[in-house]
Every structure is written in C-alpha cells, then in structure tokens.
Design an enzyme around this catalytic site. Sequence first.
Site, PDB file in Angstrom:
ATOM      1  N   SER A  54     -69.121  19.379 119.928  1.00 31.78           N
ATOM      2  CA  SER A  54     -69.413  19.136 121.346  1.00 31.78           C
ATOM      3  C   SER A  54     -70.842  18.774 121.709  1.00 31.78           C
ATOM      4  O   SER A  54     -71.081  18.337 122.826  1.00 31.78           O
ATOM      5  CB  SER A  54     -68.994  20.330 122.183  1.00 31.78           C
ATOM      6  OG  SER A  54     -67.635  20.213 122.493  1.00 31.78           O
TER       7      SER A  54
ATOM      8  N   SER B  75     -67.620  18.225 124.426  1.00 32.56           N
ATOM      9  CA  SER B  75     -67.635  18.711 125.786  1.00 32.56           C
ATOM     10  C   SER B  75     -68.998  18.670 126.471  1.00 32.56           C
ATOM     11  O   SER B  75     -69.070  18.730 127.689  1.00 32.56           O
ATOM     12  CB  SER B  75     -67.104  20.140 125.826  1.00 32.56           C
ATOM     13  OG  SER B  75     -67.962  21.007 125.094  1.00 32.56           O
TER      14      SER B  75
ATOM     15  N   LYS C 136     -76.017  22.761 130.283  1.00 30.84           N
ATOM     16  CA  LYS C 136     -74.559  22.655 130.379  1.00 30.84           C
ATOM     17  C   LYS C 136     -74.055  23.848 131.184  1.00 30.84           C
ATOM     18  O   LYS C 136     -74.562  24.973 131.002  1.00 30.84           O
ATOM     19  CB  LYS C 136     -74.012  22.678 128.950  1.00 30.84           C
ATOM     20  CG  LYS C 136     -72.513  22.490 128.793  1.00 30.84           C
ATOM     21  CD  LYS C 136     -72.177  22.466 127.300  1.00 30.84           C
ATOM     22  CE  LYS C 136     -70.705  22.225 127.012  1.00 30.84           C
ATOM     23  NZ  LYS C 136     -70.427  22.206 125.543  1.00 30.84           N
TER      24      LYS C 136
HETATM   25  N1  GLN Z   1     -63.356  18.665 121.106  1.00 30.46           N
HETATM   26  C1  GLN Z   1     -63.261  19.968 120.508  1.00 30.46           C
HETATM   27  C2  GLN Z   1     -62.290  20.818 121.260  1.00 30.46           C
HETATM   28  O1  GLN Z   1     -61.728  20.357 122.209  1.00 30.46           O
HETATM   29  C3  GLN Z   1     -64.625  20.590 120.384  1.00 30.46           C
HETATM   30  C4  GLN Z   1     -65.138  21.231 121.589  1.00 30.46           C
HETATM   31  C5  GLN Z   1     -66.419  21.953 121.367  1.00 30.46           C
HETATM   32  O2  GLN Z   1     -67.136  21.726 120.379  1.00 30.46           O
HETATM   33  N2  GLN Z   1     -66.718  22.848 122.281  1.00 30.46           N
HETATM   34  O3  GLN Z   1     -62.055  21.935 120.916  1.00 30.46           O
END
Ligand code: GLN
Length: 529
Positions: free
Chosen positions: A194, A170, A94
């Site tokens: 994420s 993400s 990532k």
């Molecule tokens: N969807 C969550 C957010 O927008 C989690 C993102 C993550 O785990 N990095 O904060």
Amino acid sequence: MSHLADLPAHELARRIRAGEVTAVQALEAALERIQAVDGAPGRLDGDRNEGRDKVHAFVTLTEARARAQAEAVDAQLARGEDPGPLGGVPYTAKDIFTVKDVISTAASRILSNFKPPYTATVVERMEAAGAVMLGKVNLDEFTYGSSNESSAYQPSTRNPWDPSRVPGGSSGGSAAAVAAGEGAISLGTDTGGSIRQPASFCGVVGLKPTYGRVSRYGLIAFGSSLDCPGPVTRNVRDAALTMNAIAGPDRRDSTAATAPVPDYTAGLDHGVQGLRIGLSPDYDKLTFFNHDSGKMESRQMPEEISKAVLDAAEALAKQGAEIVEGVPMVHTRYGIPCYTVISRVEAASNLHRYDGVKFGYRSAAQAKDLRELYRRSRSEGFGQEPKLRILMGMYVSAAQYSEQYYRRALQVRSLIRGDFDAAFAVKGAYKLDALLTATTPTTAFGMASMYGDSVLMQFADQLTVTANHAGVPALSLPGGLSAERLPIGIQLIGPDFSEAALLRIAQSYETATAGAAWRAERPAVLAGA
Ligand code: GLN
C-alpha cells in the site's frame, strides 16, 4: 519548478532555516496548490464523479492547526532556536493514523465521528522534527484495496498524471498529494504493497521499512503482523530524512525494533561500487490460479515494465554495482493467496473492536438488546470490503478449516521468507545487497475498470506482498514513463534493517538518471499550476 510547493523537503527546510523563506510562506504555497488542484475533499455520501479533473487527496484539511505549527517554527527561528531537520516542511498523513482531537476516519463510516484522544508515534515524531501537518489524506476503507475507490469518503483520490485513472492504494491520497505538490512528504502504511504500489502509480518514492523499524502505535490496525508505516516523498533524500525522524524504538509498541537507528542521509552519496544487486525471473512474470482451467498460469510482464527494470540494472552497473541474474525466488507466486488468508484473519480480528459501544459509529435505530446494537452498528458502519474480509477471515480461521488454510498460509509464509534468506545470505550463493524488480505489473489503471474484481485487483500487489510476508524493507522509486506517459515504478528489496543501503542504491539511480528526458515530465494536473 520555482513554486515553493514543488521544492524537495530537504531544500525547503534549508531555505527556511537560512531565513530565505518563512514556514508560514511554505504553508501558504502548499495551501495555494491544494486550492488549485485538489477540488472537493472526500466526504461521506459524496459523489464519486464530482470534479473528474481534480486530485481529491484530502479527507480533512487542518489549516488552523497547520498555521499554528508554522508560526511556532518561525517564532523558534526568530529566537535563534533549531526548529528541527524538517522545520516548516508541510506534510500529510494517511487518515489511518490517529491525531489527537482531529477526526481520524480510516475512510470508514464506522469511524466517521472518531476524535482520538492520542496521537500516533510517527505523527508525533514528524512534528518533533518540525514538520507541519496540512491534513489527513484519503485511502481505501481501512486500507483494504489498491485503488482508493473503496473509501467511504467520495470523491476518492484521482491520479495526478491522468485524473481518469486511480492513484493506486491504499495510500493513494498520500502518493497523489506528494506527486501534486500538496505537501513534500506523506506518511503512508504498507500491509501488502500500500505504500509502494501507489508510489509507483503516481511517480514518487515510497519506502516500506523493515517490520518493526517504525512504530505502529496510533496506526489503526489492518494486519498486525504485516503493517508498516513509512514515507512517501518526491525524491530519495527526503525519504531518508523522513526515516531519520520516524524510525526507532517506542515503549508504546512492543513490536517496535530496538536496533540502533543510523543516520539514513549519511551514506546516501556513497554510490553502489561493489554492491550486489539481483534480478529474478520469478519477479518478471505474473503467476496466478485460473479458476476456469483449475491450473496455475503464468503471464510475462508488460514489455515496457520489464525494460525499465533492465535499464535500471544497466544504469546501476555503470555506477559500479555487480548485477546478479537468475536469482530463484520460487515462492513469489504464493504471495497473494497466502496474504489473502493471513491478512483476512488479522483484519477480522482487528475489526472486532468496532461495535458501536465505546467509540465510533452507532446505529440510530432502536435496538432491543446489545447483540442487535452490534449488528446494526456494524452493518451500517462497515462498507462492503471490510464485510467481505470479516467473512473470509472468520471462515479460514474457523476450527474446522484453519488447518487447511490459515496454518498452511503461515507455513508458506516461512518459505517466502526462506527465498529472501537464501538470496541475501552472506555465505550463500547470491550474497545480494538488494533485489531489483518492478513494483507493479501494470501502470495506473482506469477508475472503475477493476473495482469490484477483487481477484484482478490483488495482482497489483503480487510483486510487493512478499516483502510484507518476509518482514524485509522494500522501496519503490520512479523508473521511467510508459508510452501512455504514466509512471513506471521499480522496486529494491533488501535484508532486514537494510533501509540505508536501499536508499543509497536508489539515490545512485536517481542521480544517474537525473538528466533523462522522462525526469522533466510533470503530472498533468500541474499543467497550469
Ligand atoms: N491491496 C492490498 C489489500 O487490499 C494491500 C493493502 C495494504 O497494503 N494495506 O489488502
């Protein structure tokens, strides 16, 4: 399935070690797959709608670097040396992990020119184990999102099962790449879900380890008390192998746990006889605050998702697990509001360092003083999502509001941890080895169907975020296909440092369902590949 790009990492590593294929051939196969399915990589000011039938997992392909690594693995083998347990296995990272001399963007304009002088511990450890990095994959800007659409690098990633849908986020680039055979493994990060939410949407395995089990050194920070790097793979054994490579103490991250690291593959096939696996009604509904009525409301989970969880419980019971129903996890409903406060405060704090001075994007406009340089660089460099999170983080932690929001959220976070402590307590009423839940309340949603609605989007994490608050490990694995032939993910959550047990339960389920019809289905983008 005979394509080298579709082989599990453990099988590919075995073949390379046995001299049946070379690391360079494995790399060629992965590159050929990328060529066939990925389309244009994401780029700044790219077109959101370009190549609607492609995956677009990549931001940066590091082909020359990969070739040098693969050749080094083959040379080691030729000299009779051990290339490591992942020798020659192609993987992706990532684009939130730093890799020395490789642009590391966090999918933000503000880091679009950032060539880190150092490499993240997890990447270093993957490469010490012999894995070959294909490149950096796309994500929501700074990991802020659940769909990949907030990336400053467009086109953002699409779901290999149905490219009109999002891959989740993400770590959407990670999950989509692995699902499409663009590398056997990807490194993702999980702050609120994420790793697990995109793994669920893309039909792959994703593990969020215990907080601190895997070093955060070289991870571009979001919520420092919540962030966990972890593996995304196509099967459980590969997740265990990856954990063997990346877990463990790190003198460069003082929050990395010093607890001894087991061999995560050792007990994989020991089955679930006698293990206690819980089901909770609090994970079988969505509870949220309705702004119109001013009340908390509950909605049942979609039938087919609840059913996948019950079917999994039944399959595990057949293997000898004891299923414990009705485990109360009453603070689950506060996970999202509490996360929204804590994660914004930590995000705002972590984003202070991007000011256009030492590294990253600097506004080209003439600034009359330092303040204006900061202001212009940050206004132009950050996308909408980081800006919103800075505003909210500053607000809820401001002297006059922090008592009401930030401190309260921290207190509720302890209550969420308390639910898990009670469920897992060795002398408690439930004595669970793991809790079994759905990973997400929906299957993959359509591109642009939720983007911009940050309230709706957050529900994507309602079942995952609690593990981040509590710091406990949680694993998502494929648990079937919906009527629309979209992957459904099921989740196992365990006590601190129980990754080996979670992997073992997951392996038992994977083996028990190996012959199920849905297991033979493949993502749509692979139809001709
Ligand atoms: N969807 C969550 C957010 O927008 C989690 C993102 C993550 O785990 N990095 O904060």
